[in-house]
Design an enzyme around this catalytic site. Structure first.
Site, PDB file in Angstrom:
ATOM      1  N   SER A  35       0.883   1.280   3.612  1.00  0.00           N
ATOM      2  CA  SER A  35       1.251   2.257   4.644  1.00  0.00           C
ATOM      3  C   SER A  35       1.213   3.687   4.103  1.00  0.00           C
ATOM      4  O   SER A  35       0.792   4.606   4.821  1.00  0.00           O
ATOM      5  CB  SER A  35       2.643   1.939   5.200  1.00  0.00           C
ATOM      6  OG  SER A  35       3.614   1.957   4.177  1.00  0.00           O
ATOM      7  N   GLY A  90      -0.556   4.038  -3.129  1.00  0.00           N
ATOM      8  CA  GLY A  90       0.898   3.874  -3.050  1.00  0.00           C
ATOM      9  C   GLY A  90       1.376   2.944  -4.151  1.00  0.00           C
ATOM     10  O   GLY A  90       0.608   2.539  -5.033  1.00  0.00           O
ATOM     11  N   GLY A 105       1.120  -5.237  -0.730  1.00  0.00           N
ATOM     12  CA  GLY A 105       0.164  -5.339   0.377  1.00  0.00           C
ATOM     13  C   GLY A 105      -0.993  -6.276   0.076  1.00  0.00           C
ATOM     14  O   GLY A 105      -1.930  -6.395   0.875  1.00  0.00           O
ATOM     15  N   GLU A 111      -7.218  -2.769  -6.315  1.00  0.00           N
ATOM     16  CA  GLU A 111      -6.504  -1.522  -6.650  1.00  0.00           C
ATOM     17  C   GLU A 111      -6.524  -1.269  -8.157  1.00  0.00           C
ATOM     18  O   GLU A 111      -6.721  -0.135  -8.603  1.00  0.00           O
ATOM     19  CB  GLU A 111      -5.062  -1.598  -6.157  1.00  0.00           C
ATOM     20  CG  GLU A 111      -4.937  -1.514  -4.651  1.00  0.00           C
ATOM     21  CD  GLU A 111      -3.545  -1.771  -4.134  1.00  0.00           C
ATOM     22  OE1 GLU A 111      -3.254  -1.353  -3.005  1.00  0.00           O
ATOM     23  OE2 GLU A 111      -2.730  -2.400  -4.836  1.00  0.00           O
TER      24      GLU A 111
HETATM   25  C1  5RP Z   1      -0.885  -2.815  -1.785  1.00  0.00           C
HETATM   26  C2  5RP Z   1       0.000  -1.985  -2.630  1.00  0.00           C
HETATM   27  C3  5RP Z   1       0.711  -0.872  -1.959  1.00  0.00           C
HETATM   28  O1  5RP Z   1       0.375   0.317  -2.567  1.00  0.00           O
HETATM   29  C4  5RP Z   1       2.181  -1.089  -2.092  1.00  0.00           C
HETATM   30  O2  5RP Z   1       2.488  -2.360  -1.566  1.00  0.00           O
HETATM   31  C5  5RP Z   1       2.990  -0.012  -1.354  1.00  0.00           C
HETATM   32  O3  5RP Z   1       2.787  -0.156   0.011  1.00  0.00           O
HETATM   33  P1  5RP Z   1       3.502   0.800   1.048  1.00  0.00           P
HETATM   34  O4  5RP Z   1       2.936   2.148   0.846  1.00  0.00           O
HETATM   35  O5  5RP Z   1       3.166   0.204   2.384  1.00  0.00           O
HETATM   36  O6  5RP Z   1       4.982   0.738   0.762  1.00  0.00           O
HETATM   37  O7  5RP Z   1       0.145  -2.163  -3.796  1.00  0.00           O
HETATM   38  O8  5RP Z   1      -1.398  -3.886  -2.507  1.00  0.00           O
END
Ligand code: 5RP
Length: 262
Positions: A35, A90, A105, A111
């Protein structure tokens, strides 16, 4: 700043907006997932449209690729870009050394590959993501489907001898089915509560057959930008050892983030 946003969304959007200020014309940019990263893709798209910024974006998930295209950002693969100037993503947790837990996520594999192939990684977060010690957020581990229960058992056996508080592992689910990553793998979430030695844990987890990658990002992040609900942002640069406090200004009628939820 749009009035209808929650303080946490304002914090995320402020961090995202400041982070895209690091992007320069001609750059190849890794685009994170989640997000907070979605706010960043929106803000970057705005710069592409308004300023004619020419960049190539390498997304870290199909979700981010779809959003980037919608925003008018040119999307290329990592193999096409080869090496990146910058990745903005993020995080689920960060500590004082800017080591991270990522993968909430489910995109940790792409990533980590993308961030590692970048000159610089900037992490954007709200203040709630900062921890004194990593581990309260369950640590995601991407494993191949073949023999996943054996892989899970091996990981649990390994955890007994390591400096962690909890040892429970769960298979991530998507309603009634196991969650599948973009690579078609499963994710095990390790409920460790406290990780004593994150560097060691990251190394040994990847020695277990069946483990593709773990969500610990050690010595990968260069800068964290912490956003606050009032538009203030704090920039911590681990290499320069500097901390800067700034404020992100939003136009009176600015509503670029209004259509973004979690
Ligand atoms: C996805 C990630 C995201 O960066 C992490 O989960 C943070 O997500 P958000 O910004 O929705 O809190 O690692 O794999």
């Amino acid at each position: 700043m749009p009035a209808e946003l929650s303080p946490i969304d304002k914090a995320k959007s402020a961090a995202a907006k400041r982070a895209v200020g690091f992007v320069q014309d001609g750059m190849r940019v890794g685009l994170g997932t989640g997000s907070t990263a979605a706010w960043m893709v929106k803000a970057l798209g705005e710069r592409v449209r308004d300023e004619g910024l020419r960049i190539k974006g390498v997304p870290t998930s199909t979700r981010t690729a779809d959003l980037a295209r919608e925003e008018g950002i040119e999307v290329v693969t990592l193999d096409e870009a080869k090496w990146l100037d910058l990745t903005i993503d993020g995080t689920d947790e960060f500590d004082s050394n800017l080591n991270l837990i990522k993968g909430g996520g489910g995109a940790l594999l792409q990533e980590k590959i993308v961030a590692t192939a970048s000159d610089q990684m900037i992490v954007i977060a709200d203040a709630g993501k900062e921890v004194s010690q990593l581990g309260a957020f369950p640590l995601p581990i991407e494993v191949i489907r073949f023999g996943w229960q054996t892989t899970k058992a091996l990981i649990e056996e390994l955890l007994v001898s390591l400096d962690v508080l909890g040892q429970t592992t769960t298979l991530r689910m998507n309603r009634t089915e196991p969650y599948l990553t973009d690579e078609g793998n499963y994710i095990l979430d390790l409920h460790l509560q406290r990780i004593g030695n994150a560097r060691q844990l990251a190394l040994v987890l990847n020695q277990v057959p069946g483990v593709v990658e773990n969500g610990l990002f050690i010595d990968i992040c260069d800068i964290v930008i912490i956003g606050h609900g009032d538009g203030k942002v704090e920039l911590r640069d681990i290499n320069a050892g500097s901390v800067a406090n700034e404020r992100v200004e939003f136009a009176e009628n600015e509503n670029v983030f209004a259509d973004l939820g979690d």
